[in-house]
Design an enzyme around this catalytic site. Sequence first.
Site, PDB file in Angstrom:
ATOM      1  N   LYS A 275      90.018   3.363  94.787  1.00 11.96           N
ATOM      2  CA  LYS A 275      89.238   4.591  94.960  1.00 11.96           C
ATOM      3  C   LYS A 275      87.770   4.260  94.759  1.00 11.96           C
ATOM      4  O   LYS A 275      87.389   3.722  93.727  1.00 11.96           O
ATOM      5  CB  LYS A 275      89.685   5.633  93.932  1.00 11.96           C
ATOM      6  CG  LYS A 275      88.725   6.811  93.777  1.00 11.96           C
ATOM      7  CD  LYS A 275      89.132   7.760  92.642  1.00 11.96           C
ATOM      8  CE  LYS A 275      88.045   8.795  92.377  1.00 11.96           C
ATOM      9  NZ  LYS A 275      88.366   9.663  91.230  1.00 11.96           N
ATOM     10  N   ASP A 280      80.592  11.140  91.836  1.00 15.31           N
ATOM     11  CA  ASP A 280      81.474  12.303  91.886  1.00 15.31           C
ATOM     12  C   ASP A 280      80.862  13.456  91.108  1.00 15.31           C
ATOM     13  O   ASP A 280      80.931  13.502  89.882  1.00 15.31           O
ATOM     14  CB  ASP A 280      82.840  11.940  91.292  1.00 15.31           C
ATOM     15  CG  ASP A 280      83.803  13.123  91.366  1.00 15.31           C
ATOM     16  OD1 ASP A 280      83.514  14.079  92.112  1.00 15.31           O
ATOM     17  OD2 ASP A 280      84.848  13.081  90.678  1.00 15.31           O
ATOM     18  N   LYS A 287      81.419  19.621  88.213  1.00 12.05           N
ATOM     19  CA  LYS A 287      81.722  19.220  86.834  1.00 12.05           C
ATOM     20  C   LYS A 287      80.683  19.770  85.865  1.00 12.05           C
ATOM     21  O   LYS A 287      79.559  20.056  86.268  1.00 12.05           O
ATOM     22  CB  LYS A 287      81.667  17.690  86.728  1.00 12.05           C
ATOM     23  CG  LYS A 287      82.787  16.963  87.415  1.00 12.05           C
ATOM     24  CD  LYS A 287      82.578  15.464  87.311  1.00 12.05           C
ATOM     25  CE  LYS A 287      83.616  14.713  88.101  1.00 12.05           C
ATOM     26  NZ  LYS A 287      84.972  14.759  87.521  1.00 12.05           N
ATOM     27  N   ASP A 298      82.877   6.206  89.241  1.00 14.19           N
ATOM     28  CA  ASP A 298      84.112   6.719  89.842  1.00 14.19           C
ATOM     29  C   ASP A 298      84.549   5.870  91.035  1.00 14.19           C
ATOM     30  O   ASP A 298      85.472   6.227  91.754  1.00 14.19           O
ATOM     31  CB  ASP A 298      83.918   8.180  90.248  1.00 14.19           C
ATOM     32  CG  ASP A 298      85.216   8.971  90.173  1.00 14.19           C
ATOM     33  OD1 ASP A 298      86.150   8.489  89.491  1.00 14.19           O
ATOM     34  OD2 ASP A 298      85.308  10.028  90.802  1.00 14.19           O
ATOM     35  N   ASP A 357      87.358  18.689  92.976  1.00  7.47           N
ATOM     36  CA  ASP A 357      87.138  17.586  92.037  1.00  7.47           C
ATOM     37  C   ASP A 357      88.382  16.707  91.899  1.00  7.47           C
ATOM     38  O   ASP A 357      88.368  15.730  91.166  1.00  7.47           O
ATOM     39  CB  ASP A 357      86.710  18.140  90.672  1.00  7.47           C
ATOM     40  CG  ASP A 357      86.131  17.049  89.787  1.00  7.47           C
ATOM     41  OD1 ASP A 357      85.783  15.982  90.320  1.00  7.47           O
ATOM     42  OD2 ASP A 357      86.036  17.269  88.564  1.00  7.47           O
ATOM     43  N   GLU A 359      89.433  14.674  94.132  1.00  7.32           N
ATOM     44  CA  GLU A 359      89.115  14.103  95.449  1.00  7.32           C
ATOM     45  C   GLU A 359      89.639  12.686  95.604  1.00  7.32           C
ATOM     46  O   GLU A 359      89.882  12.250  96.723  1.00  7.32           O
ATOM     47  CB  GLU A 359      87.608  14.150  95.683  1.00  7.32           C
ATOM     48  CG  GLU A 359      86.804  12.988  95.084  1.00  7.32           C
ATOM     49  CD  GLU A 359      86.864  12.931  93.567  1.00  7.32           C
ATOM     50  OE1 GLU A 359      87.135  13.978  92.934  1.00  7.32           O
ATOM     51  OE2 GLU A 359      86.666  11.849  93.002  1.00  7.32           O
ATOM     52  N   ARG A 361      92.445  11.327  94.975  1.00  4.51           N
ATOM     53  CA  ARG A 361      93.780  11.237  95.572  1.00  4.51           C
ATOM     54  C   ARG A 361      93.734  11.519  97.074  1.00  4.51           C
ATOM     55  O   ARG A 361      94.564  11.015  97.833  1.00  4.51           O
ATOM     56  CB  ARG A 361      94.729  12.196  94.837  1.00  4.51           C
ATOM     57  CG  ARG A 361      94.346  13.640  94.949  1.00  4.51           C
ATOM     58  CD  ARG A 361      95.027  14.486  93.890  1.00  4.51           C
ATOM     59  NE  ARG A 361      94.447  14.278  92.562  1.00  4.51           N
ATOM     60  CZ  ARG A 361      94.844  14.922  91.469  1.00  4.51           C
ATOM     61  NH1 ARG A 361      95.824  15.797  91.526  1.00  4.51           N
ATOM     62  NH2 ARG A 361      94.266  14.693  90.318  1.00  4.51           N
TER      63      ARG A 361
END
Lengths: 509, 481
Positions: A275, A280, A287, A298, A357, A359, A361
């Site tokens: 990933k 993010d 967030k 991230d 959030d 994201e 996956r």
Amino acid sequence: MLEIAFVKPDALPRAGALVLLAAEVESAAAAAPPQGLGQRADEATGGAIGRALQAAGFKGRKGQSATVWAPGAGLTKVVAVGLGKAAELSPEAAEAAGATLLPAVSSDAEATVSAEHLPPALAVALAMGAVLRAYRFDRYRTKEKEEDKPKLQRLTVVTGEPDAARSAWAAQEAVAKGVYLARDLVTEPPNVLNPAEMAERCRQLEALGVEVEILGPKEMRKLGFGALLGVAQGSENEPRTVVMRWMGRSGGGGGKGRRNSEAAAATRPLAFLGKGVTFDTGGISIKPAQGMEEMKWDMAGAATVVGLMAALAGRKAKADAVGLVGLVENMPSGKAQRPGDVVKSYSGQTIEVINTDAEGRLVLADLLWYCQEKYDPRFMVDLATLTGAIIISLGHEHAGLFSNDDELAQRLLAAGLAVGEKCWRMPLGEAYDKQLKSDIADMKNVGGRPGGSITAAQFLQRFTNGKPWAHLDIAGTAWASKDQGSTPKGATAFGVRLLDRLVAEHYEG
Amino acid sequence: MLKVRLHREARDPGAVRALPLAEGAAPPAPLRAAAAAARFTGKAGQVVESLVPAPRTLLVGAGPGAAPLDWERAGGEAAAHAGEGTRVLALDARGLPPGAAAALAAGACLRAWRFERHRTRDVKPGLERLELIVDRPRDVAPFWQRAAAAVRGCLLARDLVAEPANRLSPAAFAERMEGLAAHGLAVEVLGPKRLARLGFGALLAVGGGSANPPHLVVLRWKGTTGAAPVVFVGKGITFDTGGVSIKPAAGMEEMRADMAGAAACAGAMLALALRGSPAPAAAVLALAENAVGAASYRPGDVLRTLSGRTVEVLDTDAEGRLVLADALHYAATRLRPRAIVDVATLTGAIVTALGHHRAGLFATDAALAAQLAAAGEAVGEPVWPMPIGERHREDLRSDIADLRQCAPHGSGVWGGRFLPDACHAAAFLREFAEGVPWAHLDIAGVELRREADALGIKGASGFGARLLDALVAMRFEEAEG
């Protein structure tokens, strides 16, 4: 990177720092400089070293060190480092000693470690600990004072078998370079390291013999990476998918002409997926501000895959491996994906996006399906800083391991233990999968707070097409809030050594 | 619990019949057409009601029909579908091994449990009796006795968990425990004065804010093997407001279930007594109400626990581990246990980790952990092993006391929003097991069913009682070796 030189036990160094390694003794009164260079240095200084160690209460415990300043004989200092109990001497203990000694000598121009009592494998582990601990990221410091900068360029390790140590070190040095690369990528700020920039850095692996293919937004639109593109659409910085191939076994031929199915299985590549959300914000499901700067890491899963590919290529691993990273930036904007959107993934399955959030996956969903379809790999291992829930579950000592394949899971657990990158297996199951049920699409992208890391893994599993797969949730282990052993505070590159070990142990030769 | 009778044939003409069938088993001729029309395959959870020919009969899928649990679930489905107004269910277990037949009845009893004590009008009548139709009642009877003991233990736990906190204070809980003496358990109740004299500093601090003072209950089952006892330790917070670190209002009513650990331990003890287990066992129940009051303990307080260790309080809502600290030390030092298993609705973190489908299992003894996991699978109360790492223990270092009870918020990565509190709690408890082989079940998240399933209605699950009973049966019924 700190240079390592392995030399025979010869004369005492005439200048710089000398490091002595000592096994644990019952009391400080019993502490004595170890035989060999240690005793010779003690004699050359009129017994000053032995007296100093006793005065310092040095017992040789693991992690213990004592510094004797200017003991004489031209040395700036002698540093004694504890190895722990002699009976428990392991590569892990040697690596820890290397990590302990490094800060004590980093301000010296020259340093020599007296490791002639250790087998060459442990001397190499010690070197690895020192090199990994020496990592620094100072690209953006413009005003650091000279005296604050480390001076040590080269660490001389004295060993009885320098040739054996050197050849073992060549492979380990390649792995260390992979770790450095991964740490650099994770540490880079998000305004510098956007998806396009990270893809360019992947391209630099071509110098090592890795084939690098970069898919831009156009190619991904054509393929139908709807889940990944949905995440990326809020950002000015366009997404990339990078495929890196290291064909160390087949040399790129892919085992053509073989009929035997077992041989064919052996030539199917190993696949690693990461990933890579370069920043993010959470998107529209934004967030909280506190700690958001940490979201630059991230993309640690992707960085780990890049570092791993560099390690495999750097040490010319006899294995075919393919690394895929999905690079996007998750931003809120007028064109950003909304909670409630339904996207069509590359697999054809539709996903109702409940929380923008969640994201990571979505990015991995397209990557996993593409990977299994295009490369028919022996297994897929994905890495992702996927959920806060895994930190609530396990903390920062273990990564969460999810797998549909017991053998692969066992191998990953064992490899992690061997290199000090520990994993803990977490459950999967139908009851958890049900939490992803959507009223209007094939699935939702979140399953609620209860079992949050497990439902994330269940989501990914829906894109594996039943192939052997493991998922490492590294949200708690990608970043260290303090120095720990051979990992200085900051990016850990967790997973590079683990996966390199996995490949070396089971899939080469 | 349902009244259960074993017969060769259905006796009550008004009974609803239920016929459980494993996948692939052929329904009897008169029902074949109905089964085919409704596409009945025997899959778990499948129920087909056949009205003609009479009597009304339920075909119930038992899935693979391999494990007792498959039959338990089928029995449960039969009870669930018996229909409103049905008083008697006749479960046809002919042709099944005795263990499977007993499991069918157990499942029906678990599913038929209701908690109607506080309704005063319009109470709908439910199932009252079960006829278990078997080939040889005498062969099935011992299996049923054993299963019934575990079911009654589980239902005792559910009754306690469901009881509201104004009806079940620590003293009321202790009083109910005294009733267990009738089944052969030795019951000892330590009131607040004795607790103070003995030095239960943590339990008293947690209970200090409430008008209902804390109690400690010790249940003992002598057994026959002469071995050292296995000891269960239960968290029994009869209501948890959170104390000064008060909880948000939404959902706080569920905190009446914060004594589910103690209830599970009591249920397990009842099961052992009812089936006359040879294994010596004991339970230590730490009962207190965590209320907000002028005498409440505060964040920042330092408590002296029974063990002598001092503990710095950071969060008065992490009270379970405090009462368990004293109870564990008491168990480890006074009862000379072979092993200790504590059960507690301890942390929200375990719900985040494992959701509502598994309890968290922490242990210092690998064999004990493996047996607990196996017992959990066998009775359908699954657990999952979780780690206690070095870092978890390090995080509990206090600046001014021997240890702190949890880690502070707001430090470390991710803005410090995420703390492995279940692991921290386990690391904390381990200190008080005093080196005895120990396991800890964090049952937060599984103490209540979120929705009805084959083995129970929505609400109190009784999780843990049957698991501990199964553990004893698997591991502790032979003399110490």
